[in-house]
Motif scaffolding. Structure first.
Motif, mmCIF file in Angstrom:
data_model
loop_
_atom_site.group_PDB
_atom_site.id
_atom_site.type_symbol
_atom_site.label_atom_id
_atom_site.label_comp_id
_atom_site.label_asym_id
_atom_site.label_seq_id
_atom_site.Cartn_x
_atom_site.Cartn_y
_atom_site.Cartn_z
ATOM 1 N N UNK A 473 36.420 42.843 40.087
ATOM 2 C CA UNK A 473 37.792 42.143 41.149
ATOM 3 C C UNK A 473 37.598 40.794 40.609
ATOM 4 N N UNK A 474 36.333 40.020 39.752
ATOM 5 C CA UNK A 474 36.017 38.796 39.293
ATOM 6 C C UNK A 474 36.480 38.361 38.311
ATOM 7 N N UNK A 475 37.130 39.267 37.567
ATOM 8 C CA UNK A 475 36.855 39.322 36.047
ATOM 9 C C UNK A 475 38.080 39.909 35.505
ATOM 10 N N UNK A 476 39.865 39.651 36.912
ATOM 11 C CA UNK A 476 40.332 40.116 35.469
ATOM 12 C C UNK A 476 40.759 41.328 35.531
ATOM 13 N N UNK A 477 40.078 41.974 36.975
ATOM 14 C CA UNK A 477 40.014 44.042 37.069
ATOM 15 C C UNK A 477 39.654 43.982 35.663
ATOM 16 N N UNK A 478 38.395 44.187 34.944
ATOM 17 C CA UNK A 478 38.753 44.530 33.939
ATOM 18 C C UNK A 478 37.516 46.438 34.090
ATOM 19 N N UNK A 479 37.927 47.431 33.686
ATOM 20 C CA UNK A 479 37.264 49.014 33.975
ATOM 21 C C UNK A 479 36.669 48.802 32.787
ATOM 22 N N UNK A 480 35.334 49.361 33.271
ATOM 23 C CA UNK A 480 33.908 49.584 33.170
ATOM 24 C C UNK A 480 33.592 50.990 33.307
#
Ligand code: GBH
Length: 511
Positions: A473-480
């Motif tokens: 949520x703090x970096x462009x909603x990136x998924x991992x």
């Protein structure tokens, strides 16, 4: 991660549904995009103090714009089925016809993309996002009435729901083989009208108004009526157009397992009451056409009555049993007579049970997740499944949600959070108990992990994470991918004798 091997004697049939689940308001975001109307959760989450950190679903995981990426995660995990919900106000901004073409187009895109990747959509019609416009229709006196209207307290909402359901059947039914009318009425009724912690925030003593002694029963009653009518409508349409609609329909109910605190008759009866007040409240009407006797006795005049026609419509309004299950409690009979002294009447008082997390020997029932309500109790899942099978005549069961959050996951570094051994242990334990239940003879037809990815966890906002995939949520909603996603992938592969589920064709012309 430890070895993942086939649960050797686990009798997973070749058409077993291996899935993961999400819900519209929890992942989509885009709350005012392309003509979407407001839902009561938009209104509720925007009231200061109602959610952790004032979080809202305005953006959520932005899956409205990133659904292709999310489906790719699903594909890589090897699931055969994806459980999603449709946002009523996205396709009906006013809660009624006409349809919003852009909303319809969005769900056509999602469904077609899933099918193009050999994943079957398993669709929930109502995962708590009642159109705000319907609420406004019935505005009354209290602060809450003005903000939300009466929602499910209004009998006419059942008819609005049927109009909405029919629109979904007609728009998407050529490609959707499994429908759920409602997700967890127990939760949205009790938290929305009993404790006031979910939308529309009503309870006795709540600033938004309400009456915990009566409103949960009225809301539940209208939800059940709506379910019965929607299933009847689906069956009618199906009879008229069998080549277009040949799917199955049910409702999904949640229940914590209740283990008797002692073997005393009192505690065993209390544990049964605990299960009846959660699950049978909804499942008995759907299977038998009547509320459980224990509730009729305890709730008395505050429990609404079905007309003969409604009861007949409800009885048998299922093609399978949808079950959400997370945790277990020890249950004992309280040493005071019902209702709870000083509490007045309420569902909690009527149930007349006490729940504890520790056994009579002082041993914790299971490790605690991040949420205070979630203890990891794999053996409770096997008992829960057997109880459903016994009471309801061994119906086919889809486990439509099961999963956990991990202690302190939200405070961890990204690397720590991705290494979610706690969640892997949860799934290993619960799945092996599901396999045991199947060996006991319970007919489990499918299983959905909650959730495909971290998302808006209602009143807990983004402070709790249930995903197999991490959302930054703090970096462009990136998924991992978390370790649990990889483990689940391997488990599915080891336990799928071969995919043989029937797939519909994507329909590029729909909408
Ligand atoms: C499900 O509810 C929901 O269907 C899903 O949307 C949600 O994201 C998921 O679980 C994870 O929570 O705070 O003490 O009042 C699960 C059943 C019932 C569990 C209500 C939490 C609240 C207990 N939920 N319960 S409390």
């Amino acid at each position: 991660l430890g070895n993942v091997s086939a649960d050797s004697s686990a009798p997973y049939p070749s058409d077993f549904a291996w899935g993961a689940a999400t819900a519209a308001y929890q992942v989509e975001g885009a709350y005012n995009t392309d003509g979407r109307g407001m839902s009561i959760w938009d209104t509720f989450s925007h009231i200061p103090g109602k959610t952790a950190n004032g979080d809202t679903g305005d953006v959520a995981d932005d899956s409205y714009h990133r659904y292709e990426e999310d489906i790719k995660l699903a594909v890589e995990m090897g699931i055969t089925h994806y459980r999603m919900s449709i946002s009523w106000p996205r396709i009906m901004p006013n809660g009624k016809l006409p349809l919003n073409p852009k909303g319809v187009a969005f769900y056509n895109d999602v469904i077609n993309t899933l099918l193009a990747h050999n994943i079957e959509p398993f669709v929930t019609l109502y995962h708590w996002d009642l159109p705000q416009a319907l609420a406004n229709d019935s505005a009354g006196q209290s602060e809450g009435d003005k903000l939300f209207g009466k929602g499910w307290l209004e009998a006419s909402v059942a008819d609005d729901f049927v109009t909405y359901a029919e629109a979904c059947f007609l728009q998407f039914g050529d490609r959707v083989s499994n429908w759920l009318t409602f997700n967890e009425p127990l939760t949205f009724v009790n938290l929305g009208y009993g404790s006031g912690t979910h939308a529309p925030g009503r309870c006795s003593g709540c600033s938004l108004g309400g009456d915990s002694a009566t409103e949960p029963y009225i809301a539940a009653h209208n939800v059940l009526r709506a379910h019965g009518k929607a299933v009847a409508r689906y069956r009618q349409l199906k009879a008229m157009a069998p080549s277009m609609l040949d799917g199955k329909i049910g409702i999904t109910l949640n229940c914590d397992w209740g283990e008797p605190f002692t073997s005393s008759k009192d505690d065993e009866e209390a544990a049964t009451r605990f299960l009846e007040f959660q699950l049978a409240w909804y499942a008995d009407p759907v299977f038998f056409g009547a509320y459980p006797a224990s509730m009729v006795a305890a709730v008395g005049d505050r429990l609404p009555k079905f007309t003969a026609e409604e009861a007949a419509q409800l009885k048998g309004s299922w093609d399978f049993f949808g079950l959400n299950h997370y945790t277990s409690k020890y249950v004992k009979k309280p040493d005071y007579p019902a209702p709870l002294p000083g509490m007045g009447n309420s569902w909690y008082a009527d149930a007349h049970t006490t729940q504890t997390d520790t056994s009579i020997d002082g041993i914790l029932i299971g490790p605690l997740g991040d949420s205070s309500w979630l203890h990891v109790v794999p053996w409770g899942f096997r008992k829960m499944l057997n109880w459903v099978a016994e009471r309801y005549g061994n119906p086919g069961i889809y486990v439509t949600e099961n999963g956990c959050d991990v202690p302190n996951e939200s405070k961890m570094s990204l690397a720590e959070a991705l290494d979610d051994k706690f969640r892997v242990d949860f799934y290993r334990g619960y799945l092996s108990n599901m396999a045991e239940a199947m060996k006991d003879g319970v007919k489990v037809k499918g299983y959905f992990a909650w959730s495909l990815l971290d998302n808006f966890e209602w009143a807990d906002g983004y402070s709790k994470r249930f995903g197999l995939h991490y959302v930054d949520y703090s970096d462009n909603l990136k998924r991992y991918k978390k370790s649990s996603a990889k483990w689940y992938h391997d488990y599915i592969r080891a336990n799928s004798p071969g995919k043989s589920h029937k797939l519909r064709m994507a329909n590029p012309n729909a909408g």
